[in-house]
Design a protein around this motif. Sequence first.
Motif, PDB file in Angstrom:
ATOM      1  N   THR A   9      13.152  12.406  16.872  1.00  0.00           N
ATOM      2  CA  THR A   9      14.008  12.543  18.054  1.00  0.00           C
ATOM      3  C   THR A   9      13.310  13.350  19.130  1.00  0.00           C
ATOM      4  OG1 THR A   9      15.042  14.536  17.186  1.00  0.00           O
ATOM      5  CG2 THR A   9      16.143  12.424  16.710  1.00  0.00           C
ATOM      6  N   ARG A  26      21.864  18.032  15.052  1.00  0.00           N
ATOM      7  CA  ARG A  26      22.360  16.965  15.927  1.00  0.00           C
ATOM      8  C   ARG A  26      22.112  15.572  15.349  1.00  0.00           C
ATOM      9  NH1 ARG A  26      19.985  16.998  21.479  1.00  0.00           N
ATOM     10  NH2 ARG A  26      21.489  15.326  21.713  1.00  0.00           N
ATOM     11  N   THR A 100      23.011  11.941  28.359  1.00  0.00           N
ATOM     12  CA  THR A 100      23.531  12.920  27.390  1.00  0.00           C
ATOM     13  C   THR A 100      22.585  13.125  26.210  1.00  0.00           C
ATOM     14  OG1 THR A 100      24.719  11.211  26.158  1.00  0.00           O
ATOM     15  CG2 THR A 100      25.924  12.326  27.955  1.00  0.00           C
ATOM     16  N   THR A 102      22.155  11.198  23.680  1.00  0.00           N
ATOM     17  CA  THR A 102      22.885  10.851  22.466  1.00  0.00           C
ATOM     18  C   THR A 102      22.702   9.361  22.206  1.00  0.00           C
ATOM     19  OG1 THR A 102      24.903  10.372  23.701  1.00  0.00           O
ATOM     20  CG2 THR A 102      24.660  12.623  22.846  1.00  0.00           C
ATOM     21  N   TRP A 104      22.505   6.060  18.920  1.00  0.00           N
ATOM     22  CA  TRP A 104      22.249   5.697  17.531  1.00  0.00           C
ATOM     23  C   TRP A 104      21.117   4.675  17.465  1.00  0.00           C
ATOM     24  CZ3 TRP A 104      22.684   0.546  16.684  1.00  0.00           C
ATOM     25  CH2 TRP A 104      23.531  -0.180  17.522  1.00  0.00           C
ATOM     26  N   ARG A 152      22.318   8.834  13.992  1.00  0.00           N
ATOM     27  CA  ARG A 152      23.057   9.068  15.229  1.00  0.00           C
ATOM     28  C   ARG A 152      22.621  10.418  15.765  1.00  0.00           C
ATOM     29  NH1 ARG A 152      28.207   8.126  13.847  1.00  0.00           N
ATOM     30  NH2 ARG A 152      28.310   6.178  14.962  1.00  0.00           N
ATOM     31  N   LEU A 153      22.339  10.480  17.062  1.00  0.00           N
ATOM     32  CA  LEU A 153      22.000  11.734  17.722  1.00  0.00           C
ATOM     33  C   LEU A 153      23.245  12.194  18.460  1.00  0.00           C
ATOM     34  CD1 LEU A 153      19.830  13.816  18.286  1.00  0.00           C
ATOM     35  CD2 LEU A 153      19.133  12.457  20.263  1.00  0.00           C
ATOM     36  N   LEU A 154      23.798  13.311  18.016  1.00  0.00           N
ATOM     37  CA  LEU A 154      25.044  13.847  18.550  1.00  0.00           C
ATOM     38  C   LEU A 154      24.787  14.707  19.778  1.00  0.00           C
ATOM     39  CD1 LEU A 154      26.494  14.853  15.096  1.00  0.00           C
ATOM     40  CD2 LEU A 154      27.173  12.878  16.468  1.00  0.00           C
ATOM     41  N   PRO A 155      25.824  14.956  20.572  1.00  0.00           N
ATOM     42  CA  PRO A 155      25.678  15.837  21.747  1.00  0.00           C
ATOM     43  C   PRO A 155      25.244  17.243  21.334  1.00  0.00           C
ATOM     44  CG  PRO A 155      27.804  14.698  21.793  1.00  0.00           C
ATOM     45  CD  PRO A 155      27.177  14.425  20.451  1.00  0.00           C
TER      46      PRO A 155
END
Length: 162
Positions: A9, A26, A100, A102, A104, A152-155
Amino acid sequence: MERDNRTDTGMDTGTNTGVDTGVDTRVDTLGEDECLSLLSTVPVGRVVYTEHALPAVLPVAFEVAADGTLVLALRAGSTVTRALDGTVAAFQADQLDPATQTGWSVLVHGRAEVVRDPVLYEHLLHEGPRPWVDGREQVFVVLTPELVSGRRLLPAGKPADR
């Protein structure tokens, strides 16, 4: 030689600094069902195959069938159609938000086969995905998932459920 300690990431894990920053909270690992569900929300992904002994990647229209297989829509006579038939291939799709940071990403590995069954072909011709490039007869390739993974990359500030 100094090792690059960034995750896929792009975030630094800090392992070369002597400071243990821990796991990036994240990034959430997705299960197979969620991966297939997310894939069904986008119309185009990338098929990865071998062409002239080199890796090749091509964006293709696709859909997730009810049985979890991926149906790729290609043009008849294309190099990718010939290269995929009867081989192991990879398929990747994602949805990312640069604003953002964010989103997937899902990766599927499996066996690819050109659809030769006339009944299934006729069904897909009327109900299946359409190639984005017109001009030739359509061909469908079914990719049967054997390995499915996703992230998934979260906020920022919202840790993944662990």
